[in-house]
Design an enzyme around this catalytic site. Structure first.
Site, PDB file in Angstrom:
ATOM      1  N   GLU A 285       0.819  -1.214   0.000  1.00 46.81           N
ATOM      2  CA  GLU A 285       0.000   0.000   0.000  1.00 46.81           C
ATOM      3  C   GLU A 285       0.854   1.267   0.000  1.00 46.81           C
ATOM      4  OE1 GLU A 285      -3.743   0.267   0.271  1.00 46.81           O
ATOM      5  OE2 GLU A 285      -2.958   2.127  -0.518  1.00 46.81           O
ATOM      6  N   ASP A 289       0.995   4.028  -2.994  1.00 44.71           N
ATOM      7  CA  ASP A 289       0.502   5.390  -2.754  1.00 44.71           C
ATOM      8  C   ASP A 289       1.580   6.430  -3.034  1.00 44.71           C
ATOM      9  OD1 ASP A 289      -1.736   4.045  -1.981  1.00 44.71           O
ATOM     10  OD2 ASP A 289      -1.668   4.615   0.131  1.00 44.71           O
ATOM     11  N   SER A 482      -7.291   1.685  -4.073  1.00 45.51           N
ATOM     12  CA  SER A 482      -6.057   2.250  -3.528  1.00 45.51           C
ATOM     13  C   SER A 482      -5.141   2.789  -4.595  1.00 45.51           C
ATOM     14  CB  SER A 482      -5.242   1.153  -2.844  1.00 45.51           C
ATOM     15  OG  SER A 482      -5.541   1.077  -1.519  1.00 45.51           O
ATOM     16  N   ASP A 524     -17.329   9.327 -19.155  1.00 48.42           N
ATOM     17  CA  ASP A 524     -18.390   8.497 -18.571  1.00 48.42           C
ATOM     18  C   ASP A 524     -18.063   7.020 -18.831  1.00 48.42           C
ATOM     19  OD1 ASP A 524     -20.728   7.698 -17.396  1.00 48.42           O
ATOM     20  OD2 ASP A 524     -22.049   8.482 -18.969  1.00 48.42           O
ATOM     21  N   GLY A 543     -24.085   8.434 -17.313  1.00 44.27           N
ATOM     22  CA  GLY A 543     -24.198   9.369 -16.197  1.00 44.27           C
ATOM     23  C   GLY A 543     -23.624   8.741 -14.935  1.00 44.27           C
ATOM     24  N   ASP A 545     -23.054   6.578 -11.653  1.00 48.13           N
ATOM     25  CA  ASP A 545     -23.481   5.270 -11.156  1.00 48.13           C
ATOM     26  C   ASP A 545     -22.642   4.918  -9.933  1.00 48.13           C
ATOM     27  OD1 ASP A 545     -21.046   3.725 -12.122  1.00 48.13           O
ATOM     28  OD2 ASP A 545     -21.788   4.529 -14.028  1.00 48.13           O
TER      29      ASP A 545
END
Ligand SMILES: *[C@@H]1O[C@H](CO)[C@@H](O)[C@H](O)[C@H]1NC(C)=O
Ligand SMILES: *[C@@H]1O[C@H](CO)[C@@H](O)[C@H](O)[C@H]1NC(C)=O
Ligand SMILES: *[C@@H]1O[C@H](CO)[C@@H](O)[C@H](O)[C@H]1NC(C)=O
Length: 564
Positions: A285, A289, A482, A524, A543, A545
């Site tokens: 992680e 990051d 992540s 989209d 659109g 969701d």
């Protein structure tokens, strides 16, 4: 005899016009410790063990919410005229009456409070015996059978009637530690088959469908490679649960994937709660990051906020981190967090409190990004779900939440990309039209399995499968929201750099802007879904969701829209 004596005393008190006794009222109670925790036989020194409690002071959040929307909504006269620390502190200040009542209560028990990082908390450090007396509580040592970690908690506590109106809650008291989940997905390789009807965009290498590198993301999302120039624009990266990152791995990563850089940027480390970044023991992680912030937000000053000690991975650590930012005169411009919790494991009061802290950050102009989670419509806690289970802080309406996509032509929802509707937070007005549109397209699908009045998330999405990450010298593919979240935050931090360098305000809390016109700068995503709880989950649609939000970013389109 005793009864008679008490009667006499109370008559005397009455005769002197003293206030009626300050009755204690139960403020929070839970039936049992949460799964995993068992009461352990206390040692002889149990009563003298010191518990650190923090008292959350109540204030009306309505003025804060109004101020946040005022500075975040395009068309408002105050759009992006952010508040100072003094202005937000004043908005959320507890009442003087309340502080006086709390002070009288603590003094009568010989307890001294110490000021906290912000004006919304008081800290007290008291022996268990005093905490029990003060709060009519029964603090005991509990041990988590799985992790072996211990915590001193009570199943209930009370407050005097005189202070109850002024106290939100006492923390942690009845809040048992909840370990946050990292947003790294077990690698599903949920890649969509390439759709021959949509040829791969010329600028994006075909290999990017399998192997995501900074070059792929720069091509796909039109991200500039030239360095940022503003020193005032800063990017903060959260690290919980000992998610270490290595500067050597970062350097090797940049050598491999950013050969265009003439000098390699790096990152700073700030410790919160005695957190330590052990460079020699990098985690998946932390490496992800740092490499996809420093490696994408070229030259944006980036700080790794490493949260440690007892609050490691618990909500207490989240409180300490946001309060560190709120206590600073200048908080980071952009902030990314790839950790979260099952919403149902946290008390609603605690979730509201933390969410309001993020609202304060937004009012001060911080763009805060959180991962939606990696368990589809479920929250990753395991066990069976009878209804969809949301995640937090993703369910907070005052942060921007990022889901995952995969494939490039077209992008489609990654099947792990969490999304859904809060059971704590109401739908904010900025998303009413977008969510209403989705619910009508959805029809009866999943009816009864989710809360139609709750805040819908994620807000946006970005690539989340097979990012190439250097972990301890080896490049491995990593997937999850992540990955998507630091990437999205980095794109916004580059926009903020251009805005600040041009003498303009940064974007701040972006949701009202994104839902009211900003979505033209997003691609989209209309295919894929996020299965879970024995269902196919929510399908992505035209659109917004609850899988991919409003879509994936296009830096160039944002630049045009923002006039930079
Ligand atoms: C507070 O301290 C005073 C002076 O030491 C003592 O008389 C009193 O009993 C204490 N009260 C409590 C509630 O401990
Ligand atoms: C980070 O470093 C600490 C201290 O060396 C170590 O205990 C921990 O396991 C490391 N974290 C991970 C996720 O590897
Ligand atoms: C649904 O969400 C609302 C917030 O919009 C909340 O007040 C309500 O309790 C939730 N319902 C359930 C069944 O959790």
């Amino acid at each position: 005899m005793v009864a008679a004596g008490l009667l006499v005393l109370s008559l005397v008190a009455f005769a002197q016009g003293a206030p009626t006794p300050d009755v204690m009222r139960v403020h929070e109670r839970r039936a049992a410790p949460p799964n995993g925790f068992v009461k352990t036989t206390p040692g002889a020194d149990a009563d003298s063990a010191v518990v650190s409690l923090r008292i959350a002071l109540k204030s009306d959040p309505a003025p804060l919410h109004k101020a946040l929307l005022d500075v975040s909504t395009p068309g408002s006269a105050n759009y992006r005229k952010f508040l100072t620390k003094a202005e937000t502190d004043a908005l959320v200040a507890p009442s003087a009456d309340g502080l006086a009542a709390i002070d009288a209560w603590l003094s009568s028990a010989n307890v001294t409070s110490t000021p906290a990082a912000t004006n919304q908390w008081l800290n007290i450090d008291v022996p268990v015996a005093s905490a029990n007396a003060l709060l009519d509580a029964d603090f005991q040592t509990y041990t988590n059978a799985e992790t072996g970690k211990t915590a001193i908690r009570t199943l209930a506590y009370s407050l005097p009637k005189s202070v109850q109106p002024f106290v939100d809650f006492v923390f942690p008291a009845t809040s048992f530690p909840v370990q946050s989940a990292k947003g790294v997905a077990a690698v599903h390789h949920a890649r969509a088959p390439l759709n021959p009807a949509h040829p791969v965009r010329a600028a994006v290498a075909a290999s990017c469908a399998d192997t995501v590198t900074p070059t792929c993301l720069q091509a796909l999302y039109n991200i500039p490679t030239d360095p940022a120039t503003s020193a005032k624009n800063t990017l903060a990266v959260s690290s919980f649960v000992q998610s270490n990152a290595s500067t050597t791995d970062l350097s090797d990563f940049l050598t491999s994937f950013r050969p265009d850089l003439s000098s390699q940027p790096s990152f700073e480390v700030t410790s919160v709660d005695n957190g330590v970044n052990d460079e020699t023991d990098p985690s998946v992680e932390g490496s992800l990051d740092i490499q996809y912030t420093v490696g994408i937000a070229t030259n944006v000053p980036t700080t790794f906020f490493v949260v440690g000690e007892n609050n490691d991975g618990d909500v207490g650590g989240f409180l300490d981190l946001v309060n560190t930012f709120l206590a600073a005169k200048t908080p980071p411009t952009t902030f990314t967090t790839s950790f979260g919790f099952p919403e149902e494991l946290i008390s609603a009061d605690l979730a509201q409190n933390l969410c309001n802290a993020y609202a304060q950050l937004g009012a001060r102009g911080v763009s805060a990004f959180f991962s939606s989670g990696d368990s589809g419509v479920d929250d990753g806690q395991g066990g069976t779900c009878t209804t969809f289970r949301p995640t937090f802080p993703a369910s907070c309406p005052f942060v921007t939440v990022v889901g995952s996509t995969t494939g490039i032509s077209p992008e489609t929802a990654a099947d792990f990309s969490s999304g859904g509707f809060s059971n704590v937070f109401d739908q904010p007005s900025y998303q009413a039209d977008a969510v209403g549109n989705y619910l009508s397209l959805l029809g009866n699908t999943n009816a009864g399995l989710f809360n139609t009045t709750g805040r819908g998330y994620p807000d946006v999405s970005a690539q989340g499968v097979s990012y190439q990450v250097n972990i301890g010298g080896t490049v491995s593919p990593v997937s999850g929201t992540s990955a998507s979240t630091p990437l999205f935050a980095s794109i916004v931090s580059l926009l903020n750099d251009r805005l600040i360098a041009g003498g303009k305000s940064p974007l701040g809390f972006m949701n009202p802007f994104l839902y009211a016109g900003g979505q033209v700068a997003l691609n989209d995503v209309v295919s894929g879904s996020n299965p879970g709880c024995g269902t196919d989950g929510f399908p992505a649609k035209s659109g917004w969701d609850p899988v991919t939000g409003l879509g994936t970013p296009d830096f160039k389109k944002f630049s045009t829209l923002l006039g930079i």
